[in-house]
Design a protein around this motif. Sequence first.
Motif, PDB file in Angstrom:
ATOM      1  N   UNK A 168       0.838  -1.181   0.000  1.00 11.82           N
ATOM      2  CA  UNK A 168       0.000   0.000   0.000  1.00 11.82           C
ATOM      3  C   UNK A 168       0.876   1.235   0.000  1.00 11.82           C
ATOM      4  N   UNK A 169       0.388   2.308  -0.593  1.00 14.06           N
ATOM      5  CA  UNK A 169       1.143   3.555  -0.593  1.00 14.06           C
ATOM      6  C   UNK A 169       0.832   4.390   0.638  1.00 14.06           C
ATOM      7  N   UNK A 170      -0.256   4.064   1.351  1.00 13.87           N
ATOM      8  CA  UNK A 170      -0.601   4.788   2.562  1.00 13.87           C
ATOM      9  C   UNK A 170       0.093   4.110   3.748  1.00 13.87           C
ATOM     10  N   UNK A 171       1.199   4.661   4.150  1.00  7.97           N
ATOM     11  CA  UNK A 171       1.969   4.112   5.256  1.00  7.97           C
ATOM     12  C   UNK A 171       1.657   4.925   6.505  1.00  7.97           C
ATOM     13  N   UNK A 172       0.620   4.512   7.252  1.00  2.58           N
ATOM     14  CA  UNK A 172       0.165   5.260   8.415  1.00  2.58           C
ATOM     15  C   UNK A 172       1.183   5.160   9.539  1.00  2.58           C
ATOM     16  N   UNK A 173       1.425   6.291  10.188  1.00  2.83           N
ATOM     17  CA  UNK A 173       2.356   6.297  11.315  1.00  2.83           C
ATOM     18  C   UNK A 173       1.687   5.873  12.608  1.00  2.83           C
ATOM     19  N   UNK A 210       0.799  10.140   8.306  1.00  2.00           N
ATOM     20  CA  UNK A 210       1.550   9.290   7.383  1.00  2.00           C
ATOM     21  C   UNK A 210       3.023   9.266   7.762  1.00  2.00           C
ATOM     22  N   UNK A 211       3.647   8.131   7.512  1.00  2.57           N
ATOM     23  CA  UNK A 211       5.064   7.955   7.824  1.00  2.57           C
ATOM     24  C   UNK A 211       5.906   8.665   6.765  1.00  2.57           C
TER      25      UNK A 211
END
Length: 938
Positions: A58-63, A236-237
């Motif tokens: 996934x491109x959404x890398x949640x922090x 996001x990270x």
Amino acid sequence: MNQEAQIFNDAQESLHESYMTSAIPTAPPKRPPTIQTIDDDHASQSNQEMKKENTLDTTLNFSNYRFVMSSFELYETKTRYYLIGTNQSKQRYRVLQIHRTNPKELVVIEDDVVYTQHEKSKLLKMIEDGNMSVGGLHLVPMRIYGVVGFVRFTQGWYMIFITKRKQVALLGGHYIYHIDETRLVPVGLQVKIDKNSDEARYITTFQNIDLTKNFYFSYTYDLTNTLQVNMTQSPLQSEGKEPREKTSYDYNDMFVWNHYLLKSGFKDLRSRSGWILPLIYGFFDQAKISVFGRSIVVTLIARRSRYFAGARFLKRGVNDKGFVANDVETEQIVAEMTTTSFHSTDRLYGNPRYTSYVQHRGSIPLIWSQDTTNMSPKPPIELNVVDPFFSAAALHFENLFTRYGTPCIVLNLIKQKEKTKRESILGKEYAEAVDYLNQFLPKDKRIKYIAWDMSRASRSHDQDVIGYLEKIAEETMEATGFFHSGFESAAKHKPDHGKIPPRRAYTRQHGVLRTNCIDCLDRTNAAQFLMGKCALGHQLYALGVIGSPKIDFDSDVVNIFTEMYHDHGDTIALQYGGSHLVNTMETYRKINQWTSHPRDMIESIKRFYANAFSDADKQDAINLFLGNYVTKDGQPMLWELNSDYHLHNQDPRLKTAHHDYRKWFSEKALHSQDYEMDPALFTIPPSFRVPAINPDESDPFHGYWEEYYTHRQLTSLDSLFFFNMNGTLKYRPPKLVLGSKDCEGPLTKAEALEISPFTVRSSNGRHGNSSSAKPELEKEIEEDTKSRGKEKSGSWTMDGMVKRSLEPTITHAEHKEYRRYVQQFRQVEKYAVPMSDQTSSGFLESFPEYQQYQNYVHRNALDENPSALRIQGIDEQVYSAYVDIPRRAASIQISREWSGSTRKRYEGYATYVRSGRYPPHTQRNSSIIHQNAFVKDN
């Protein structure tokens, strides 16, 4: 470990390994694009391949991603507990193992594998087959909604589970829950505990902290931080940082009341483990303001600090770590519910319709105490440590700078002039402390100190308490601002007339108002309400709801807000002082004084009783629950301690080096509140700006769809929280001036004023602020009614019948007849039988009603009136048992000595119950407690 247990464990591990290396016949379902499983270092190579196969990039890398679990099942074998957690959609599962073989050692193992339903069923089957010879696997009949933590006293470990919950609020599509029921489950084998043992007493003391009162949690919203912190942290990270599996989850430990209980079972409380569920202790309330179809939701949150926590007279001032007693952070969130989520279509946390304001209350940051052994409702105040450098106060204000930034505005409401000095002792020392600390701060960062005797002003006839506090509130709002979500000021409205300030869109709060009185209860709550009322006006104005940042008393909005703050104050007072608020806003607004005075006296008595008899046990329970006291072999029992000073202060042998007495603050603390947000870490890629096909509440972006809307479930309006929320509609008058064509055209000005929640309904107090508004409104409504009377429908049409039933009218003749009827006896001087020769005392005594009246009047004069009502024997026995309660309550104290101050306290109370008077003190420096001892402390 014996040989049989070793063989069993080896067999179980072998079965588990064979299961993990075996192929799964059915194809696993697709995972949501934002869910990733974490590799297990001890898993086999085939298990790693299976997890890799089920993971999508996934491109959404949640922090701040973590796997959310909201329901649990507990299975038990002879040697282990298996806690199975799942999300609301019941698509993914995780397993927690708790070993039961060693009762004195807690072993908790988190399985990092995320299982599907099929994989979970197969795993449980494998465990059941491996334990057939020792009793198998059994489901514990209990519904579990969360893990509070683990605790041990003298024998074995216990698990605390949430077994019943209730929805109390909704923030950004995330539900907030109140704990309604908990259960204490022993980890080891069931053993009967002697009711007179130390273990039983520790369990009773621990359960004195009622987890079903004022404890709140949320699965997907961080309650320990303010809305400003939650919406300004990068979701996001950023590139080049550690993977999200290794980054921490930033809970505010200060407000996590189950911190010690969780720490006992989990190594890292800042990890992304879904098992960790922080609880806050304080207050939560939410109400809805209806403004011509727009729903404005007001949320009030109070977070109580777990540091230096305790009961009123036992925890005063500040400890040597800089933490004050009765430290409470109050946040009010005002949001327009046009859309539910915190996010906009293109940015995370980009919804511009959320605002918040934060206040702080806490005891005076000096080292002081009060001696309660003399049973006085107002014990003398003593400064225990006179520190010329005010080190403890310096640590406290440095902590405030770190948490809220600058400026820090101190509002001190204690008494300044007294015949017998009590509160004024602290006022002088407090002013000197602020002056000393300010001389080393930069001019623009200095503490603003405001000292005002609110108690004296409220008793004065020429001082305006409400007006003065409202002036301070406006100045504070101008200095600190408030939080308004969003990124760009897309539309700022600047009125052209008057002195109305421009709407400040997308702002941040910098600094805080710190309010205190002697207890931080009654006067403090009134001042915080007026500050909150001022902030509410600015928040509604910033959202475009009203045309001026000023709202009036006695309007629907302020009435519902007053209710919320009254409940807020009552809850905080019960937690710290043992009773409800003694002085409410009605007291300071000087309305309903005759009805509120008896209530205030009753609450004063309740507070005195709780402080005299209940606070010691309450303090022991808090110390045990928070882990301030931990049971160890060879040390005194909790109830044997003479003082808990060493539990809340640092060990002198382990104290860190002193701060610089001149540079007592750190530069980082003065500039710690940096809310510059990188747009790149909030922007949602275009490919993700579509509704999720299969949303999961673990997803920070789409998760609220599953949590709030609960698709695939039948939901009725009766069970929908938002539909049944408390609000201003209950204040709307039952009779509205609406004609038959109102639904077809716009409302008139009179109708709009009548429906508006900002209209002043009544002017009960001095501060209605709109005394002419109501007559003007009534005049407009009357004129509008007359104009609409010309358009009345036919008498016998459906519209006409409805009109008559909703707005019945009478003729002049009917009104005249009614007045003649109700006034016909006004000229009669007496409503009794005319006096005659027959009207005598003997004649009256022949009536049964008169005899009952005479018996009631002379019920206590039995010698003069033998025929009067007598007290039954059972009543005398009940009264004697009630009077004997203090002696019997003291006699059951197991390890408390029946001597000294304890004996004097209970004997004094027993004398008061019997005679209504306190016994005179014969000791030196003591005096007789007068009948007016219950003078309000606040």
